[in-house]
Design a protein around this motif. Structure first.
Motif, PDB file in Angstrom:
ATOM      1  N   ASP A 293       0.858  -1.180   0.000  1.00  0.00           N
ATOM      2  CA  ASP A 293       0.000   0.000   0.000  1.00  0.00           C
ATOM      3  C   ASP A 293       0.900   1.238   0.000  1.00  0.00           C
ATOM      4  OD1 ASP A 293      -2.315   1.410   0.153  1.00  0.00           O
ATOM      5  OD2 ASP A 293      -3.096   0.334   1.899  1.00  0.00           O
ATOM      6  N   LEU A 294       0.306   2.416  -0.073  1.00  0.00           N
ATOM      7  CA  LEU A 294       1.081   3.646   0.066  1.00  0.00           C
ATOM      8  C   LEU A 294       1.533   3.743   1.524  1.00  0.00           C
ATOM      9  CD1 LEU A 294      -1.260   6.090  -1.853  1.00  0.00           C
ATOM     10  CD2 LEU A 294       0.924   5.222  -2.671  1.00  0.00           C
ATOM     11  N   PRO A 295       2.673   4.289   1.837  1.00  0.00           N
ATOM     12  CA  PRO A 295       3.727   4.711   0.925  1.00  0.00           C
ATOM     13  C   PRO A 295       4.602   3.544   0.480  1.00  0.00           C
ATOM     14  CG  PRO A 295       4.324   5.198   3.198  1.00  0.00           C
ATOM     15  CD  PRO A 295       2.979   4.566   3.239  1.00  0.00           C
ATOM     16  N   TYR A 296       5.067   3.616  -0.738  1.00  0.00           N
ATOM     17  CA  TYR A 296       5.985   2.577  -1.220  1.00  0.00           C
ATOM     18  C   TYR A 296       6.967   3.191  -2.203  1.00  0.00           C
ATOM     19  CZ  TYR A 296       3.118   2.423  -5.483  1.00  0.00           C
ATOM     20  OH  TYR A 296       2.469   2.749  -6.632  1.00  0.00           O
ATOM     21  N   SER A 297       7.935   2.408  -2.584  1.00  0.00           N
ATOM     22  CA  SER A 297       8.891   2.899  -3.560  1.00  0.00           C
ATOM     23  C   SER A 297       9.149   1.822  -4.596  1.00  0.00           C
ATOM     24  CB  SER A 297      10.162   3.323  -2.813  1.00  0.00           C
ATOM     25  OG  SER A 297      11.290   2.761  -3.363  1.00  0.00           O
ATOM     26  N   THR A 298       9.366   2.245  -5.835  1.00  0.00           N
ATOM     27  CA  THR A 298       9.707   1.272  -6.874  1.00  0.00           C
ATOM     28  C   THR A 298      11.010   1.733  -7.506  1.00  0.00           C
ATOM     29  OG1 THR A 298       8.636   2.478  -8.654  1.00  0.00           O
ATOM     30  CG2 THR A 298       7.296   0.855  -7.514  1.00  0.00           C
ATOM     31  N   VAL A 299      11.779   0.765  -7.944  1.00  0.00           N
ATOM     32  CA  VAL A 299      12.995   1.131  -8.658  1.00  0.00           C
ATOM     33  C   VAL A 299      13.216   0.124  -9.768  1.00  0.00           C
ATOM     34  CG1 VAL A 299      14.461  -0.029  -6.958  1.00  0.00           C
ATOM     35  CG2 VAL A 299      15.452   1.678  -8.441  1.00  0.00           C
ATOM     36  N   ASN A 300      13.596   0.636 -10.920  1.00  0.00           N
ATOM     37  CA  ASN A 300      13.910  -0.230 -12.037  1.00  0.00           C
ATOM     38  C   ASN A 300      15.303   0.135 -12.527  1.00  0.00           C
ATOM     39  OD1 ASN A 300      12.620  -2.261 -13.985  1.00  0.00           O
ATOM     40  ND2 ASN A 300      13.690  -0.825 -15.318  1.00  0.00           N
ATOM     41  N   HIS A 327      15.553   4.204 -12.604  1.00  0.00           N
ATOM     42  CA  HIS A 327      14.323   4.972 -12.457  1.00  0.00           C
ATOM     43  C   HIS A 327      13.702   4.632 -11.107  1.00  0.00           C
ATOM     44  CE1 HIS A 327      10.778   7.158 -13.883  1.00  0.00           C
ATOM     45  NE2 HIS A 327      10.082   6.242 -13.231  1.00  0.00           N
ATOM     46  N   ARG A 328      13.649   5.625 -10.245  1.00  0.00           N
ATOM     47  CA  ARG A 328      13.162   5.389  -8.893  1.00  0.00           C
ATOM     48  C   ARG A 328      11.956   6.277  -8.611  1.00  0.00           C
ATOM     49  NH1 ARG A 328      14.894   3.668  -3.924  1.00  0.00           N
ATOM     50  NH2 ARG A 328      13.946   4.885  -2.297  1.00  0.00           N
ATOM     51  N   GLU A 329      10.930   5.690  -8.034  1.00  0.00           N
ATOM     52  CA  GLU A 329       9.745   6.471  -7.691  1.00  0.00           C
ATOM     53  C   GLU A 329       9.378   6.232  -6.240  1.00  0.00           C
ATOM     54  OE1 GLU A 329       6.577   5.395 -10.364  1.00  0.00           O
ATOM     55  OE2 GLU A 329       7.616   6.234 -12.104  1.00  0.00           O
ATOM     56  N   ASP A 349      -0.496  10.813  -6.230  1.00  0.00           N
ATOM     57  CA  ASP A 349       0.276  10.345  -5.083  1.00  0.00           C
ATOM     58  C   ASP A 349       1.748  10.090  -5.385  1.00  0.00           C
ATOM     59  OD1 ASP A 349      -2.028  10.430  -3.548  1.00  0.00           O
ATOM     60  OD2 ASP A 349      -2.643   8.443  -4.232  1.00  0.00           O
ATOM     61  N   LYS A 350       2.176  10.534  -6.573  1.00  0.00           N
ATOM     62  CA  LYS A 350       3.575  10.322  -6.943  1.00  0.00           C
ATOM     63  C   LYS A 350       4.400  11.422  -6.282  1.00  0.00           C
ATOM     64  CE  LYS A 350       4.772   9.935 -11.500  1.00  0.00           C
ATOM     65  NZ  LYS A 350       4.916   9.216 -12.724  1.00  0.00           N
ATOM     66  N   GLU A 351       5.119  11.075  -5.234  1.00  0.00           N
ATOM     67  CA  GLU A 351       5.797  12.094  -4.440  1.00  0.00           C
ATOM     68  C   GLU A 351       7.140  12.511  -5.032  1.00  0.00           C
ATOM     69  OE1 GLU A 351       6.444  11.032  -0.346  1.00  0.00           O
ATOM     70  OE2 GLU A 351       6.946  13.082   0.184  1.00  0.00           O
ATOM     71  N   LEU A 352       7.970  11.530  -5.341  1.00  0.00           N
ATOM     72  CA  LEU A 352       9.309  11.839  -5.860  1.00  0.00           C
ATOM     73  C   LEU A 352       9.644  10.875  -6.992  1.00  0.00           C
ATOM     74  CD1 LEU A 352      11.233  12.059  -2.471  1.00  0.00           C
ATOM     75  CD2 LEU A 352      10.898  13.979  -4.016  1.00  0.00           C
ATOM     76  N   VAL A 353      10.247  11.394  -8.037  1.00  0.00           N
ATOM     77  CA  VAL A 353      10.725  10.546  -9.125  1.00  0.00           C
ATOM     78  C   VAL A 353      12.135  11.000  -9.483  1.00  0.00           C
ATOM     79  CG1 VAL A 353      10.366   9.788 -11.507  1.00  0.00           C
ATOM     80  CG2 VAL A 353       8.401  10.293 -10.068  1.00  0.00           C
ATOM     81  N   PHE A 354      13.023  10.045  -9.611  1.00  0.00           N
ATOM     82  CA  PHE A 354      14.378  10.340 -10.069  1.00  0.00           C
ATOM     83  C   PHE A 354      14.670   9.434 -11.257  1.00  0.00           C
ATOM     84  CE2 PHE A 354      14.455  10.704  -5.389  1.00  0.00           C
ATOM     85  CZ  PHE A 354      14.721  12.050  -5.270  1.00  0.00           C
ATOM     86  N   SER A 355      15.056  10.021 -12.372  1.00  0.00           N
ATOM     87  CA  SER A 355      15.443   9.214 -13.530  1.00  0.00           C
ATOM     88  C   SER A 355      16.885   9.533 -13.842  1.00  0.00           C
ATOM     89  CB  SER A 355      14.594   9.563 -14.738  1.00  0.00           C
ATOM     90  OG  SER A 355      13.268   9.212 -14.482  1.00  0.00           O
TER      91      SER A 355
END
Lengths: 726, 145
Positions: A293-300, A327-329, A349-355
């Motif tokens: 559930d939120l909050p979570y983080s994904t990274v590829n 790519h991290r969200e 709900d997309k708080e931070l994205v780093f590409s």
């Protein structure tokens, strides 16, 4: 304090002079690839010794046996059994490396010769590497910036593939992993083919895990007692899906090439109590321990690398090139502290994205000169372009170019001594985009701050355009006085370019819960690093001691300024600053083989850190620790019992909590079982047998007083197969 | 052999430096905040003439420096759903200097204007000491008429 510094300097200089007198001290060369390709056949048992002899640095090889024995499905947690290596964990999913008290941007992890580039500055970042796909790791404790660039000042974790099988064959492996602490189910399939000059292998791995168990019913955070329903830490479930293709071509003759493509994807939930102010309502059991559930983080992390190599006589030219895309969200229910910030229409709900795409190239040449000499020259270039998105702000967009050239020479005056020395020139350029925050400006205006004040503070980041350059070098010796002993010493001058976060971050990170601010005027980090090691291997006893001492005239750290932040929801500002600092310590390893197949194993480590400007310790100093183990071999079964003792850490940086010590017992057994014409490797282990509640000083969840995962029973099965080809 | 001796001298030198620098660390003890009023779950009156009764005790092992009070809305667990109409989300932020090892603070400087939106709020108190050690606490309060 000045007096202390002066006396420090004097004794430090005299130490250096003494070392100079000993003569040629060190230089660094961790040349595992070189060793493999120059001596095609290396007997497995002596591989570590061979590497050890050829470098003045302290190196440790984690071979297939080691990796099998300590396998956890997470590379850093596996390597943690090596003294001096720590895993900084974010729950049970993400982990990042720390060597001798240095982590984040100071450790380089390389795979197939290319440095892994993600958001390693971040406190909730984890290493994006498939643990199933790691066949051999060479760990270099201590400064390795000469070969790997400025970010490797704390050490290198070098992942290299095993040499291709000698005979033509089709082979493979099915590996299964199960863990009780978070109900992990993991599997990995490997398929390989070796046919004449070609060797190709393909691996696919997947791991799913639920919320992990902790031995506590409540945790107390900010004076609020938070319930842990069912003793499981809510929303810490996650999964990982990785695929990798590796192909190599080697013909008898001059040319060798390999190509690797891999993709690693991770999605891990964060404990909702760790985001912002604790709220009991967010911790209610949702009845599902496997949902994220939120909050979570994904990274590829997508990575493509190649090596092209040409060998002739005493000369070898090789080129490693790589393209990576990280790519991290971070997702968290939309929240803002500005009245005028609207909910974004898309992905609210997309708080931070780093590409972060990274392009790397490294060209090296080795040649054996006159009989006793070997030289390596190299030149590498790396380019990165970080872009951001999300409703929150932490790190700006930036472009970073680094390049460096080096020369390393190894001199063997006789077969027992090897002296190595090298020099490196680095140049780096970072271009950080400015960003203005309209919401912050309106917020400040609403609060009737003076116009000049608003002008100064409405910027999230000022434009930063910096160039850095420096010379680093090292000198070392490796000496084998007789066949039982090996003595090494190395001194290195290292430097590190400040990262974009250190120059220009500006924001409150939910996890850290504090306002972290970069300083665009920071000078690069510089220091002298001295390390030594002594190994003695005699019949049934093996002893190794590896002390180190580093002194930095400018070590970058987060300094609490005592100034209140103007950002809503933040306490004082923590600003990146340089300080004079010391890191020192030692690792010890002792193996004694008794009769009746019984082995006693002791490993211990100690790290002392000191910030001379603040007169405190540095943050995240690993506590002293020791492992006492007994290993008993019965036919093909090996039983192990280990007592892990971790001392209390009372030496802390400001605003870091002290952590008390603990003793843990771990049991494990590995065996080989004949199954359908092949031999299955089976490993069963119990970690934290008594389900002891304890804290890990280096864990991300430490500051919100969450204990480490409880008892874990783990089963791993590896089923290899092989089919000879004509 | 000579090399060996020199090597150990070198090691001794390193350890002597390490031991030399093993001086007592400077202050890393955080100040302690004992918030008496408002307490967890208290209701604060909107438009009250006298302001909020605020009472807190700070203590530190060496020297207190400053404290800050922040009040912000916590409508619907930070999703910040906006209330419509004429009312506005109340927000308060102010810092004060303090000194000494103990400071007992009592004041009514926090006033809540008539147009503040009623609902759940967080009240946070931050405190730093002279060395930069920091503590903070949070309590849930409700604003009502």
């Amino acid at each position: 304090m000045r007096k202390l510094r002066n006396s420090m300097r004097i004794s430090y200089i005299s130490a250096i002079l003494i070392c100079m007198y000993i003569g040629p001290l060190s230089a660094q060369e961790v040349d595992s690839l070189g060793t493999i390709s120059l001596n095609e056949v290396v007997v497995a048992g002596s591989y570590q010794k061979n590497i050890d002899r050829n470098t003045a640095l302290t190196v440790k090889l984690a071979d297939k046996n080691f990796l099998n024995e300590h396998f956890t499905g997470n590379l850093m947690q596996t390597l943690e059994s090596v003294p001096g290596i720590h895993s900084m964990d974010i729950g049970s999913g993400f982990s990042k490396p720390m060597i001798r008290g240095m982590g984040f941007n100071r450790i380089a992890v390389t795979e197939n010769g290319i440095k892994q580039e993600g958001q390693q500055w971040g406190s909730d970042h984890g290493l994006e590497i498939d643990a199933f796909n790691v066949e051999r790791v060479l760990i270099c404790k201590g400064p390795a910036s000469l070969r790997y660039g400025s970010d490797a000042m704390g050490g290198v974790i070098e992942i290299t593939p095993l040499p291709a099988p000698a005979e033509n064959q089709i082979y493979g492996e099915v590996a299964l992993l199960g863990k009780s602490v978070n109900e992990t189910l993991g599997a990995s399939v490997l398929l390989g083919i070796k046919r004449n000059a070609w060797h190709i292998k393909l691996r696919f791995s997947e791991q799913h895990f639920g919320d992990y168990r902790i031995p506590a019913d409540t945790v107390v955070y900010l004076t609020q007692r938070m319930p842990i329903y069912g003793r499981r830490l809510k929303n810490t479930a996650g999964f990982e899906r990785d695929a990798a293709l590796f192909a190599e071509y080697r013909k008898e003759g001059a040319y060798y090439a390999n190509y690797a493509v891999s993709n690693a994807f991770q999605k891990v939930g964060f404990f909702p109590g760790a985001h912002g102010i604790p709220a009991v309502s967010r911790l209610q059991d949702d009845g599902d321990s496997r949902n994220i559930d939120l909050p979570y983080s994904t990274v590829n992390h997508l990575k493509m690398t190649t090596r092209q190599q040409y060998t002739q006589d005493n000369f070898r030219l090789y080129w490693d090139a790589g393209v990576q895309y990280n790519h991290r969200e971070e997702w968290s229910l939309f929240h803002t502290h500005y009245n005028n910030q609207p909910v974004p229409e898309k992905d609210p709900d997309k708080e931070l994205v780093f590409s972060l795409p990274t392009f790397s190239s490294s060209l090296k040449a080795d040649w054996l000169g006159a009989e006793q000499w070997k030289h390596t020259v190299g030149w590498d270039v790396q380019y990165q372009h970080n872009s951001i998105a999300g409703y929150s702000f932490l790190l700006p967009e930036y472009k970073r170019l680094t390049t460096g050239g080096f020369l390393v020479s190894v001199f063997h005056p006789n077969k027992n001594i090897s002296i190595s020395g090298g020099i490196r020139l680095d140049y780096g350029k970072i271009d950080i985009s400015a960003s203005q925050d309209g919401y912050l400006e309106a917020y400040l205006r609403e609060r009737a701050y003076a116009e000049a004040f608003i002008e100064a503070y409405k910027w999230r980041t000022y434009p930063v355009n910096r160039r850095f350059g420096d010379i680093s070098g090292s000198l070392g010796i490796s000496w084998e006085p007789n066949e039982f002993q090996l003595i090494k010493a190395n001194i290195g001058r290292s430097f590190r370019l400040p990262g974009a976060n250190e120059l220009a971050s500006n924001g409150v990170h939910h996890g850290a819960f504090r306002h972290e601010q970069g300083d665009a005027s920071l000078a690069s980090e510089r220091g002298w690093q001295l390390d030594a090691s002594y190994t003695c291997e005699h019949e049934r006893i093996k002893l190794s001691i590896s002390p180190f001492f580093s002194w930095f005239d400018n070590y970058i750290y987060l300094k609490p300024t005592g100034e209140w932040s103007i950002l809503p929801h933040a306490g004082q500002i923590y600003r990146y600053s340089g300080a004079e600092a010391i890191f020192a310590g030692t690792e010890v390893e002792l193996h004694i083989d008794f009769l009746c197949n019984l082995t006693y194993r002791l490993t211990g480590e100690y790290v002392y850190t000191h910030n001379l400007d603040e007169q405190t310790s540095m943050s995240f100093s690993p506590p002293a620790s020791m492992r006492n183990g007994l290993i008993w071999n019965v036919k093909t079964i090996q039983f192990r019992a280990e007592l892990q003792s971790i001392a209390a850490q009372n030496r802390v940086a400001r605003n870091e909590d002290r952590t008390r010590g603990v003793s843990l017992i771990h049991l494990s057994a590995t065996m080989q079982l004949p199954v359908a014409g092949t031999k299955a490797d089976i490993a069963l282990s119990v970690h934290n047998l008594f389900n002891t509640a304890y804290y890990n000083h280096l864990s991300f969840y430490r500051k919100i007083e969450i204990p480490e995962p409880g008892r874990n029973i783990q089963l791993s099965i590896k089923l290899p197969f092989k089919l000879k080809l004509k | 052999m000579k090399l060996k001796i020199v090597f150990f001298i070198c090691l001794m030198a390193i350890f002597s430096i390490v031991l030399n620098s093993c001086k007592e660390d400077s202050d890393t003890t955080k100040p302690v905040i004992n918030l008496i009023e408002p307490a967890e779950g208290d209701a604060l009156q909107i438009g009250g003439e006298n302001g909020v009764h605020f009472e807190v005790e700070f203590s530190d092992n060496e020297m207190l420096a400053s404290y800050k009070v922040n009040i912000h809305s916590n409508f619907d667990g930070h999703t910040h759903a906006r209330a419509s109409g004429a009312s506005v989300d109340y927000e308060f932020e102010k810092s004060w200097s303090i000194s000494g090892k103990n400071a007992d603070i009592y004041h009514h400087e926090i006033t809540i204007p008539e147009n503040a939106t009623p609902g759940d709020y967080h009240l946070m108190v931050y405190c730093t000491d002279a060395a930069g050690n920091e503590s903070h606490i949070a309590v849930n309060v409700a604003l009502s008429h």
